[in-house]
Design a protein around this motif. Structure first.
Motif, PDB file in Angstrom:
ATOM      1  N   TRP A 102      -2.246   0.166  11.580  1.00 14.11           N
ATOM      2  CA  TRP A 102      -1.577   1.424  11.065  1.00 14.11           C
ATOM      3  C   TRP A 102      -1.570   2.238  12.255  1.00 14.11           C
ATOM      4  CZ3 TRP A 102       1.633   4.403   8.836  1.00 14.11           C
ATOM      5  CH2 TRP A 102       1.297   5.838   8.367  1.00 14.11           C
ATOM      6  N   LYS A 107      -1.717  -4.763   0.596  1.00 15.77           N
ATOM      7  CA  LYS A 107      -3.007  -4.642  -0.009  1.00 15.77           C
ATOM      8  C   LYS A 107      -3.727  -5.969   0.229  1.00 15.77           C
ATOM      9  CE  LYS A 107      -1.566  -1.528  -3.615  1.00 15.77           C
ATOM     10  NZ  LYS A 107      -1.688  -1.476  -5.210  1.00 15.77           N
ATOM     11  N   LEU A 153      -8.970  -4.206   5.116  1.00 13.71           N
ATOM     12  CA  LEU A 153      -8.946  -2.778   5.325  1.00 13.71           C
ATOM     13  C   LEU A 153      -8.946  -2.622   6.782  1.00 13.71           C
ATOM     14  CD1 LEU A 153      -8.594   0.292   4.493  1.00 13.71           C
ATOM     15  CD2 LEU A 153     -11.103   0.150   3.938  1.00 13.71           C
ATOM     16  N   LYS A 170      -6.358  -0.934   9.028  1.00 13.51           N
ATOM     17  CA  LYS A 170      -6.493   0.502   9.918  1.00 13.51           C
ATOM     18  C   LYS A 170      -5.873   0.217  11.430  1.00 13.51           C
ATOM     19  CE  LYS A 170      -9.977   2.969   7.231  1.00 13.51           C
ATOM     20  NZ  LYS A 170     -11.570   3.357   7.436  1.00 13.51           N
ATOM     21  N   GLY A 178      -7.353   5.783   4.580  1.00 14.17           N
ATOM     22  CA  GLY A 178      -6.839   5.668   5.922  1.00 14.17           C
ATOM     23  C   GLY A 178      -6.685   7.231   6.650  1.00 14.17           C
ATOM     24  N   VAL A 216       0.793  -1.190   0.012  1.00 19.50           N
ATOM     25  CA  VAL A 216       0.057   0.041  -0.201  1.00 19.50           C
ATOM     26  C   VAL A 216       0.960   1.170  -0.113  1.00 19.50           C
ATOM     27  CG1 VAL A 216      -1.877   1.356   1.202  1.00 19.50           C
ATOM     28  CG2 VAL A 216      -1.752  -1.329   1.326  1.00 19.50           C
ATOM     29  N   PHE A 272      -2.730   6.039   1.040  1.00 20.09           N
ATOM     30  CA  PHE A 272      -3.585   5.781   2.244  1.00 20.09           C
ATOM     31  C   PHE A 272      -3.869   6.728   3.104  1.00 20.09           C
ATOM     32  CE2 PHE A 272      -3.742   3.312   6.463  1.00 20.09           C
ATOM     33  CZ  PHE A 272      -4.832   2.620   6.199  1.00 20.09           C
TER      34      PHE A 272
END
Length: 577
Positions: free
Chosen positions: A415, A404, A408, A412, A154, A144, A149
């Protein structure tokens, strides 16, 4: 009236209980945040009020993911151990997101990365992966782009105070397209290491100058390094009844032998071109890139992996290993050779990873009673093919990387943890634990000024303008996993005596070209994938300006040294040496 009042009171109590129940977890989270800020996350470049504001943001952003268990992985170094044991616990207590943090060897990290690419299955939600793979990540499309993002899907979980421009390694994790693909988590350089106390001895200084005709000091070029290695091994020989050696290295045929070379050994010799962070058009792997396309590693295609400078570099490595390193070095690997520095028998090492500073400042033969080191670190010397403006050494930059193939919502949540590990609330304390600083604001904090005398030059290096010449593997390398394995196999054959230096580097360069050709045929890397130059007579390329460079008539110019204390003064004055 009493009944009505009683009902009103009961309703008020019920409402208070409901509010308390609703507010309870958030209040408890902020209480946990305050505890961690007070008891662990000091010092910080932020005030405690600013730290708690960051933590409040994390709590709110994490609410959709409370109870989730994310999986992350990294290589095993002190910085990542701190993240796995301390920061993961703090993150869970503050946000409610649990972190399973695996610590494994770097080679295993790369292997598992490839497995997730190939299978599309989500093995880990986030990876701390060396920025050496930036050319790979930017071309294959499995990773990603963080620039996209953070601005897109994101955005709601991107810390407003992340301050990407404060990261020293930002340029290392930027692809040929200008996008940020990875977020630096830790970084460490390979610097020259030497026994400052021995170099300052008047008797050694006098003896060295009588033999070699110049001052004993930090070597600027490989000629001086070789002279110093010879001096301590063959002339000093022992100190306080203990044998000493002028050089330290390892030669076991294993993957870490390849990293020993791809971590900028050829660039130190001068094989590549000028350009920061990596030579243009030829980088430190000897791979030529035109535009964003790799076009060859052999001299016949304009590369330099088997050029005179590369062969000189391998020959010097082998000569010094045999002549000046401790007994058994040929059979040692990256891990088994390290203790020789700590046991006090080595005078110098041409490059040494600063990630090991925490273990080297512990009490022992190379540390004074007051905690100051008997050793120092300085820029590594360069070979005769090196020119001003070239990369001079390697810097590891372990960076947060996201696939990827990771769902998601899990991406997140992961992240959020990644940002928690590098946020200004936590980053300075982490830098003091692992000594792998990532932020300009951290390394320039007064707490590092106070600690600098006990870190042997680490702080001065990271504050100096010289640090820009130490960089990771760059974008010329289109498939790090496939190409990296070729190095240790071919160089290992030369070290063991199976083939000559010329044959080893010729084979390496040709095999790299074959890998580039296979990638080109696969058409998997798009417009920035390899496209090999046609082969020409080597004399054509060797006569062109820049790399590959023709063989020098004199590969050992006069040794040149610099006084360490004067070097530090130059750094503090903002001058590059």
């Amino acid at each position: 009236m009493k009944v009505k009042m009683r009902k009103t009171m009961l309703l008020g109590v019920a409402l208070a209980v409901m509010v308390a129940m609703a507010a309870g977890p958030a209040m408890a989270d902020m209480a946990a945040a305050k505890k961690w800020v007070d008891e662990e996350f000091q010092p910080s470049t932020l005030s405690k009020k600013e730290q708690l504001k960051e933590m409040e943001w994390f709590i709110k952003a994490a609410q959709p993911f409370v109870g989730m268990n994310i999986k992350v992985v990294s290589e095993t170094i002190p910085t990542h151990e701190y993240e796995a044991k301390t920061l993961a616990k703090a993150f869970e207590e503050i946000t409610g997101i649990k972190v399973s943090f695996d610590l494994i060897q770097e080679g295993d990290v790369i292997e598992k990365l490839q497995t997730q690419w190939a299978s599309g299955q989500n093995i880990y939600d986030a990876w701390i992966n060396d920025s050496d793979l930036i050319g790979t990540h930017a071309r294959y499309g499995y990773v990603v782009p963080l620039s996209d993002f953070m601005a897109g899907e994101g955005k709601d979980v991107t810390l407003p105070t992340l301050d990407v421009d404060d990261f020293m390694g930002k340029s290392f994790t930027t692809g040929p397209d200008g996008k940020l693909y990875q977020l630096p988590d830790q970084q460490f350089a390979n610097l020259y290491w030497f026994r400052y106390d021995w170099f300052k001895r008047p008797d050694f200084q006098k003896q060295f100058k009588e033999i070699y005709g110049y001052e004993l000091g930090v070597p600027v070029n490989w000629s001086a390094y070789e002279d110093i290695a010879e001096f301590f091994t063959e002339h000093v020989r022992e100190i306080d009844g203990k044998a000493v050696f002028g050089h330290n290295d390892y030669g076991k045929k294993a993957p870490d032998l390849g990293w020993r070379f791809t971590d900028a050994w050829l660039s130190m010799a001068g094989a590549g071109d000028k350009g920061i962070p990596n030579g243009k058009p030829v980088d430190e792997w000897g791979i030529r890139m035109e535009g964003c396309r790799p076009v060859g590693a052999t001299v016949a295609r304009g590369g330099a992996a088997n050029g005179p400078a590369a062969k000189y570099a391998l020959q010097k490595y082998m000569d010094w290993l045999r002549k000046y390193a401790p007994p058994g070095s040929l059979g040692m690997d990256f891990y088994t050779y390290l203790p020789f520095l700590a046991n006090g028998s080595v005078a110098q090492q041409i490059f040494w990873y600063t990630a090991f500073v925490p273990s080297m400042v512990a009490p022992g033969p190379t540390v004074n009673e007051d905690g100051t080191p008997k050793w120092r670190m300085a820029p590594s010397p360069h070979g005769p093919y090196w020119e001003e403006g070239m990369k001079l050494g390697y810097q590891d930059c372990g960076s947060w990387t996201f696939m990827k193939s990771t769902p998601l919502e899990r991406r997140k949540a992961a992240w959020l943890f990644a940002q928690f590990c590098v946020a200004k609330t936590t980053s300075l304390k982490k830098a003091h634990v692992g000594l792998t600083p990532i932020r300009d604001s951290d390394i320039n904090h007064e707490s590092f000024t106070e600690r600098a005398p006990k870190l042997g030059g680490l702080v001065e290096f990271y504050r100096s303008p010289a640090r820009v010449a130490w960089t990771p593997t760059g974008v010329n390398v289109p498939d790090y996993p496939k190409l990296a394995q070729l190095w240790w196999q071919n160089i290992g054959e030369a070290v063991s005596g199976e083939v000559t230096v010329d044959t080893a580097m010729d084979n390496l360069a040709k095999e790299m070209d074959r890998v580039l050709e296979r990638i080109a045929r696969s058409k998997t890397q798009g417009e920035c994938g390899p496209q090999l130059n046609p082969e020409k007579d080597e004399a054509y390329w060797l006569s062109q300006p820049g790399s590959p460079k023709a063989k020098l008539a004199n590969e050992k110019p006069k040794g040149e040294t610099v006084d360490y204390d004067k070097l530090i003064e130059a750094w503090r004055a903002g001058k590059v040496k």
